[in-house]
Design an enzyme around this catalytic site. Sequence first.
Site, PDB file in Angstrom:
ATOM      1  N   ASP A 312     -41.808 154.623  26.822  1.00 19.84           N
ATOM      2  CA  ASP A 312     -41.961 154.074  28.161  1.00 19.84           C
ATOM      3  C   ASP A 312     -43.422 153.768  28.507  1.00 19.84           C
ATOM      4  O   ASP A 312     -44.266 154.671  28.561  1.00 19.84           O
ATOM      5  CB  ASP A 312     -41.381 155.044  29.212  1.00 19.84           C
ATOM      6  CG  ASP A 312     -40.936 154.321  30.472  1.00 19.84           C
ATOM      7  OD1 ASP A 312     -41.011 153.088  30.500  1.00 19.84           O
ATOM      8  OD2 ASP A 312     -40.507 155.000  31.425  1.00 19.84           O
ATOM      9  N   LYS A 361     -35.090 156.327  33.602  1.00 19.22           N
ATOM     10  CA  LYS A 361     -36.431 156.140  34.166  1.00 19.22           C
ATOM     11  C   LYS A 361     -36.860 157.397  34.913  1.00 19.22           C
ATOM     12  O   LYS A 361     -38.009 157.817  34.844  1.00 19.22           O
ATOM     13  CB  LYS A 361     -36.396 154.932  35.103  1.00 19.22           C
ATOM     14  CG  LYS A 361     -37.691 154.237  35.364  1.00 19.22           C
ATOM     15  CD  LYS A 361     -38.398 153.770  34.122  1.00 19.22           C
ATOM     16  CE  LYS A 361     -39.101 152.468  34.253  1.00 19.22           C
ATOM     17  NZ  LYS A 361     -39.627 151.951  32.999  1.00 19.22           N
ATOM     18  N   LYS A 413     -44.617 144.882  42.088  1.00 16.55           N
ATOM     19  CA  LYS A 413     -44.020 146.193  42.374  1.00 16.55           C
ATOM     20  C   LYS A 413     -44.851 146.940  43.402  1.00 16.55           C
ATOM     21  O   LYS A 413     -46.069 146.876  43.408  1.00 16.55           O
ATOM     22  CB  LYS A 413     -44.002 146.972  41.070  1.00 16.55           C
ATOM     23  CG  LYS A 413     -43.331 148.303  41.135  1.00 16.55           C
ATOM     24  CD  LYS A 413     -43.266 148.829  39.724  1.00 16.55           C
ATOM     25  CE  LYS A 413     -42.788 150.216  39.623  1.00 16.55           C
ATOM     26  NZ  LYS A 413     -42.802 150.608  38.208  1.00 16.55           N
ATOM     27  N   LYS A 485     -45.437 156.875  29.194  1.00 21.11           N
ATOM     28  CA  LYS A 485     -45.078 157.780  30.306  1.00 21.11           C
ATOM     29  C   LYS A 485     -44.556 159.118  29.811  1.00 21.11           C
ATOM     30  O   LYS A 485     -44.852 160.145  30.381  1.00 21.11           O
ATOM     31  CB  LYS A 485     -43.953 157.130  31.128  1.00 21.11           C
ATOM     32  CG  LYS A 485     -44.434 156.349  32.320  1.00 21.11           C
ATOM     33  CD  LYS A 485     -43.380 156.307  33.385  1.00 21.11           C
ATOM     34  CE  LYS A 485     -42.594 155.028  33.395  1.00 21.11           C
ATOM     35  NZ  LYS A 485     -43.301 153.802  33.723  1.00 21.11           N
TER      36      LYS A 485
HETATM   37  P1  NAI Z   1     -37.023 142.245  31.770  1.00 21.25           P
HETATM   38  O1  NAI Z   1     -35.689 142.638  32.281  1.00 21.25           O
HETATM   39  O2  NAI Z   1     -37.721 141.094  32.365  1.00 21.25           O
HETATM   40  O3  NAI Z   1     -36.922 141.954  30.199  1.00 21.25           O
HETATM   41  C1  NAI Z   1     -36.061 142.634  29.351  1.00 21.25           C
HETATM   42  C2  NAI Z   1     -35.438 141.647  28.381  1.00 21.25           C
HETATM   43  O4  NAI Z   1     -34.647 142.376  27.451  1.00 21.25           O
HETATM   44  C3  NAI Z   1     -34.514 140.642  29.043  1.00 21.25           C
HETATM   45  O5  NAI Z   1     -34.919 139.328  28.707  1.00 21.25           O
HETATM   46  C4  NAI Z   1     -33.138 140.964  28.459  1.00 21.25           C
HETATM   47  O6  NAI Z   1     -32.357 139.821  28.292  1.00 21.25           O
HETATM   48  C5  NAI Z   1     -33.519 141.608  27.147  1.00 21.25           C
HETATM   49  N1  NAI Z   1     -32.541 142.515  26.525  1.00 21.25           N
HETATM   50  C6  NAI Z   1     -31.739 143.444  27.079  1.00 21.25           C
HETATM   51  N2  NAI Z   1     -31.038 144.094  26.136  1.00 21.25           N
HETATM   52  C7  NAI Z   1     -31.423 143.577  24.940  1.00 21.25           C
HETATM   53  C8  NAI Z   1     -31.081 143.841  23.611  1.00 21.25           C
HETATM   54  N3  NAI Z   1     -30.177 144.751  23.292  1.00 21.25           N
HETATM   55  N4  NAI Z   1     -31.697 143.135  22.638  1.00 21.25           N
HETATM   56  C9  NAI Z   1     -32.614 142.193  22.942  1.00 21.25           C
HETATM   57  N5  NAI Z   1     -32.975 141.896  24.191  1.00 21.25           N
HETATM   58  C10 NAI Z   1     -32.385 142.582  25.183  1.00 21.25           C
HETATM   59  O7  NAI Z   1     -37.896 143.570  31.848  1.00 21.25           O
HETATM   60  P2  NAI Z   1     -39.480 143.765  31.712  1.00 21.25           P
HETATM   61  O8  NAI Z   1     -40.081 143.767  33.064  1.00 21.25           O
HETATM   62  O9  NAI Z   1     -39.998 142.834  30.698  1.00 21.25           O
HETATM   63  O10 NAI Z   1     -39.528 145.251  31.172  1.00 21.25           O
HETATM   64  C11 NAI Z   1     -39.069 145.525  29.866  1.00 21.25           C
HETATM   65  C12 NAI Z   1     -38.881 147.004  29.634  1.00 21.25           C
HETATM   66  O11 NAI Z   1     -40.129 147.648  29.735  1.00 21.25           O
HETATM   67  C13 NAI Z   1     -37.941 147.675  30.638  1.00 21.25           C
HETATM   68  O12 NAI Z   1     -37.137 148.606  29.969  1.00 21.25           O
HETATM   69  C14 NAI Z   1     -38.885 148.379  31.555  1.00 21.25           C
HETATM   70  O13 NAI Z   1     -38.324 149.519  32.159  1.00 21.25           O
HETATM   71  C15 NAI Z   1     -40.002 148.753  30.604  1.00 21.25           C
HETATM   72  N6  NAI Z   1     -41.246 148.973  31.313  1.00 21.25           N
HETATM   73  C16 NAI Z   1     -41.854 147.962  32.023  1.00 21.25           C
HETATM   74  C17 NAI Z   1     -42.998 148.217  32.728  1.00 21.25           C
HETATM   75  C18 NAI Z   1     -43.691 147.175  33.499  1.00 21.25           C
HETATM   76  O14 NAI Z   1     -44.645 147.473  34.169  1.00 21.25           O
HETATM   77  N7  NAI Z   1     -43.273 145.927  33.434  1.00 21.25           N
HETATM   78  C19 NAI Z   1     -43.597 149.549  32.763  1.00 21.25           C
HETATM   79  C20 NAI Z   1     -42.878 150.520  32.005  1.00 21.25           C
HETATM   80  C21 NAI Z   1     -41.776 150.212  31.291  1.00 21.25           C
END
Ligand code: NAI
Length: 529
Positions: A312, A361, A413, A485
């Site tokens: 994370d 989370k 956020k 994290k």
């Molecule tokens: P997002 O939702 O924009 O992107 C995630 C992507 O993963 C989506 O395009 C979705 O279609 C894809 N996806 C889902 N399941 C999948 C799978 N099995 N195989 C391939 N692709 C898959 O989310 P974001 O903002 O990019 O965050 C990504 C991850 O990072 C989340 O789990 C989030 O909790 C974690 N994270 C993000 C932080 C941030 O500040 N943006 C901070 C800490 C963690």
Amino acid sequence: IHPTAVRRPNYITVQSENTIYTDDHITAKYLNRGADVVVSDGQFTVLPTVKPYEFQTTRKVGKTGLMMIGLGGNNGSTLCATIIANRHQIAWHTKEGIQQPNYIGSVLRASTVRIGTEPSTGKEVHVPVSDVLPMVHPNDLVLGGWDISGLPMDKAMERAKVLDYDLQRQVKPHMALLGRPLPSIYYPDFIAANQEARADNVVPGTDKQAHLEHVRADIRRFKAENQLDRVVIFWTANTERYSEIIPGVNDTADNVLAAIKTSHSEVSPSTLFAVAAILEGEPFVNGAPQNTFVPGVIALAEREKSFIGGDDLKSGQTKLKSVLAEFLVNAGIKPLSIASYNHLGNNDGHNLSAEPQFKSKEISKSSVVDDMVDANRLLYKPPVVGATGKAAKGEHPDHIVVIKYVPAVGDSKRAIDEYYSEIFCGGRQTINIFNECEDSLLATPLILDLTILTELLTRVKYRGEGQDDFAPLHSVLSLLSYMCKAPLVKPGTDVVNSLGRQRNALESFLKACIGLEGNSDLLLETRIW
Ligand code: NAI
């Protein structure tokens, strides 16, 4: 070019009999100083210890790929677009004026370490962290990966709504060249039901062994097509629910492999990707909070001598918490409660609005003050061993985490934290923090740091006393803790959450690899005549 993006030759040379440079390696002797403490009848007997080690770092930085799972998401598309902007020196107009691309927010590219003092002036000399050892430049990373959404990368960037329009406009043709993400593994049960509409790019079937082989073949093909020496596999896809730990299913290396063969329902997509990377001998980093690294996966990585790290990304609220909680406890102030509230409106927030994914989370965000509390039993009552011989949990501040989905705020956020503490003779102190920023612009530099550091750590070997050959580091790369994290650590060792200690560890390690002592703030010459 912004200073954080400048490509500099490796120009630090340590002149010492402890540091040897050859064309291939930097080899440095290091004395690991510690102390054994024997506690008996309330008395502490301390025995200082010194253990000699050598570190050997391969100097040649290989051609490195980064394959992201979740490539088409906010983090994945933002990372690709910002690397392209840096690579092609694309500046863009904002209402403030012209904006240069940069790597601000990357601890490796945008922060410095103190390497010593200049003898004539006595002034401290600082260099960028990325100059201490040869590291891959982010502009050189070969980008690729998977997404269950098949939207082409230029469109994925637009969907994310993170970057300024004028930047999007200019990088769009380059993003279009990246094409669509590779089809991915989708087991609907692991992410929120509200994600289903995105899932139009999935590997067909339900045979998990076939899925594993499919992903392994993708990794091999990407490596071969791009002539890579190394490819880091990075989970930045949606947060999954926790996998249940079931004896016989995911508790040992062989059981995990067998569970994949029988397509057991508790094998998550992220675990499947981790196993694929491990079996391909490529490092895997988990940027989301779920327990991808079930005990069997950690055991498999150890057996295969592959590298893993996570969990994370520690971008905003938790990073600050690991500083503030330590500050309070180390100042002798007693936090009684920490109440954290967030709202966000991006797809991550949408996914986290489902209870099982929020739970992952919540767990990841919750343990961040544990080690600081454990280290100070003057303020917090220690665990009491009950009649059964089991220790109850010691006193701990109340700690809650709330996350709400508010679509209107998009990627921006908002996090509010209240620290409520006991101070001198019954007094009370309340500190409130309000934190607002684009989530993906904090997270993207962390993905870069984790990737670059991981690649470096695969090139560092060590040798202890009496050891003939140099050996790789332990499979669990706990030096990545600063960016995580809920840091994954070598089984049986304690997690360090304090941001200061995590950075110190990283800095000391990098310096040890070139034969310099760790970070001493003794500054003796400033204390004596
Ligand atoms: P997002 O939702 O924009 O992107 C995630 C992507 O993963 C989506 O395009 C979705 O279609 C894809 N996806 C889902 N399941 C999948 C799978 N099995 N195989 C391939 N692709 C898959 O989310 P974001 O903002 O990019 O965050 C990504 C991850 O990072 C989340 O789990 C989030 O909790 C974690 N994270 C993000 C932080 C941030 O500040 N943006 C901070 C800490 C963690």
